[in-house]
Scaffold this motif. Structure first.
Motif, short mmCIF file in Angstrom:
data_model
loop_
_atom_site.label_atom_id
_atom_site.label_comp_id
_atom_site.label_asym_id
_atom_site.label_seq_id
_atom_site.Cartn_x
_atom_site.Cartn_y
_atom_site.Cartn_z
N VAL A 1 0.83 -1.20 0.00
CA VAL A 1 0.00 0.00 0.00
C VAL A 1 0.87 1.25 0.00
O VAL A 1 0.60 2.22 -0.72
CB VAL A 1 -0.96 0.01 1.21
N LEU A 2 1.92 1.23 0.81
CA LEU A 2 2.81 2.39 0.89
C LEU A 2 3.57 2.59 -0.42
O LEU A 2 3.72 3.72 -0.90
CB LEU A 2 3.79 2.23 2.05
N GLY A 3 4.05 1.47 -1.01
CA GLY A 3 4.86 1.58 -2.22
C GLY A 3 6.27 2.03 -1.90
O GLY A 3 6.60 2.34 -0.75
N GLN A 4 7.09 2.06 -2.91
CA GLN A 4 8.48 2.45 -2.71
C GLN A 4 8.57 3.89 -2.21
O GLN A 4 8.08 4.81 -2.85
CB GLN A 4 9.26 2.29 -4.02
N GLU A 5 9.18 4.04 -1.04
CA GLU A 5 9.35 5.35 -0.40
C GLU A 5 8.02 6.11 -0.28
O GLU A 5 7.97 7.34 -0.36
CB GLU A 5 10.38 6.20 -1.17
N GLY A 6 6.93 5.34 -0.09
CA GLY A 6 5.62 5.96 0.11
C GLY A 6 4.96 6.48 -1.15
O GLY A 6 3.94 7.18 -1.09
N ARG B 1 3.21 4.99 -3.61
CA ARG B 1 1.86 4.56 -3.98
C ARG B 1 0.80 5.25 -3.13
O ARG B 1 -0.22 5.71 -3.65
CB ARG B 1 1.72 3.05 -3.86
N VAL B 2 1.00 5.31 -1.82
CA VAL B 2 -0.02 5.93 -0.98
C VAL B 2 -0.15 7.42 -1.27
O VAL B 2 -1.23 8.00 -1.19
CB VAL B 2 0.25 5.65 0.51
N ARG B 3 0.96 8.06 -1.66
CA ARG B 3 0.88 9.48 -2.04
C ARG B 3 0.06 9.63 -3.31
O ARG B 3 -0.74 10.58 -3.44
CB ARG B 3 2.29 10.06 -2.24
N HIS B 4 0.25 8.71 -4.26
CA HIS B 4 -0.52 8.76 -5.51
C HIS B 4 -2.00 8.54 -5.24
O HIS B 4 -2.86 9.24 -5.80
CB HIS B 4 0.00 7.71 -6.48
N VAL B 5 -2.31 7.57 -4.38
CA VAL B 5 -3.70 7.30 -4.00
C VAL B 5 -4.31 8.55 -3.35
O VAL B 5 -5.44 8.94 -3.65
CB VAL B 5 -3.79 6.09 -3.05
N GLY B 6 -3.54 9.17 -2.47
CA GLY B 6 -4.01 10.38 -1.81
C GLY B 6 -4.29 11.50 -2.80
O GLY B 6 -5.28 12.23 -2.67
N PHE B 7 -3.41 11.63 -3.79
CA PHE B 7 -3.60 12.66 -4.82
C PHE B 7 -4.89 12.40 -5.60
O PHE B 7 -5.70 13.32 -5.82
CB PHE B 7 -2.41 12.67 -5.78
N LEU B 8 -5.12 11.14 -6.01
CA LEU B 8 -6.33 10.81 -6.77
C LEU B 8 -7.59 11.04 -5.95
O LEU B 8 -8.57 11.60 -6.45
CB LEU B 8 -6.27 9.34 -7.23
#
Length: 299
Positions: free
Chosen positions: A254-259, A261-268
């Motif tokens: 869920v976090l992804g590399q260095e966070g 993926r979760v940043r991308h999810v948050g952006f979307l």
């Protein structure tokens, strides 16, 4: 009261196999996004109402989880129960059949369950835009000849192009019983605001994750509030959400590399929230591990 203007109100359950297009259909019928959409099955976990008020009519569409033939866990068992319960509560039903999976075993099971409730049952054939040769629809409809006399009708539609939607709506309005409205006018759904926010973020997680991970997580909106920004003289929405997973490995995915993926999810998720509410949104996501969340939520 004149019969032609008597209030009518009815619950119409929308049931079908997983990923048949139920959520897309209800959003088109309500003309608003009341339930999340994903190309992965089992996205819908609970019954979600989409409410339409038209003149003296109130139609309450119930979006239900796709029928799980062999539940594997507590969540899938609860989803199966929700689908059955929705049919028991409904005044009519729509059985959604994806034309690309027209002979899925769940289709006939749901048709028979609906007819056993002795409620008007409509069959909607979805995703017809993928079939250039519409003559293929006739053999599909004829395959249900043994149930044809009990079914209100078969309606080919496309949620993508809206083909066939107006005809379907006209038929559904005639199925509503005379009854006072259940919900106030301008109500779109029965789920809470914080649940709507949680579901939106879960939708973005589903689109970003693969394999079993989406089905092993949940999103909880822990806190939210509106705040007036004095500098831009506009309200802002502030949201704190917790993404719950069962294992450390799931958290890493869920976090992804260095966070990332979760940043991308948050952006979307934040972008869609801003579009829906027409204001700046501040979204804060946190990922935690809880091996017992499903037991506590659905046990």
């Amino acid at each position: 009261m004149n019969k032609l203007t008597s209030p009518r109100c009815g619950l119409i359950a929308i049931v079908g196999a997983p990923n048949a297009g139920k959520s897309s259909l209800i959003n088109v019928l309500v003309r608003n996004k009341v339930t999340i959409i994903s190309d992965k099955p089992h996205t819908t976990r609970q019954a979600v109402y989409g409410i339409v008020c038209h003149e003296f009519l109130q139609t309450i569409f119930i979006d239900t989880p796709g029928l799980v033939l062999t539940p594997q866990d507590l969540l899938q068992t609860r989803m199966r129960q929700t689908s059955r319960q929705s049919l028991k509560e409904a005044d009519a039903s729509i059985v959604v059949i994806d034309v690309e999976r027209a002979y899925h075993k769940a289709n006939r099971i749901l048709l028979r369950q609906s007819l056993q409730q002795r409620i008007p049952t409509v069959v909607v054939l979805t995703k017809i835009d993928v079939w250039k040769d519409k003559s293929r629809l006739l053999p599909l409809i004829q395959s249900y000849r043994d149930l044809e006399s009990e079914i209100v009708g078969f309606f080919p539609v496309s949620s993508h192009t809206h083909q066939g939607i107006e005809v379907l709506e006209e038929v559904l309005r005639k199925l509503l019983p005379e009854r006072q409205w259940i919900f106030p006018e301008h109500t779109l759904t029965q789920i809470s605001f914080e649940t709507t926010l949680s579901e939106l973020t879960r939708e973005k997680l589903f689109s970003s994750l693969h394999q079993e991970v989406p089905y092993k997580l949940d999103v909880i909106t822990e806190k939210w509030y509106w705040r007036k920004n004095k500098h831009i003289k506009q309200k802002e929405l502030w949201v704190w959400q917790n993404i719950i997973v069962e294992k450390e490995g799931q958290k890493k995915l869920v976090l992804g590399q260095e966070g990332g993926r979760v940043r991308h999810v948050g952006f979307l998720a934040r972008t869609e929230m801003q579009l829906q509410h027409q204001c700046p949104v501040h979204l804060f996501l946190h990922v935690t591990i809880d091996p017992t969340w499903m037991q506590r939520a659905y046990g």
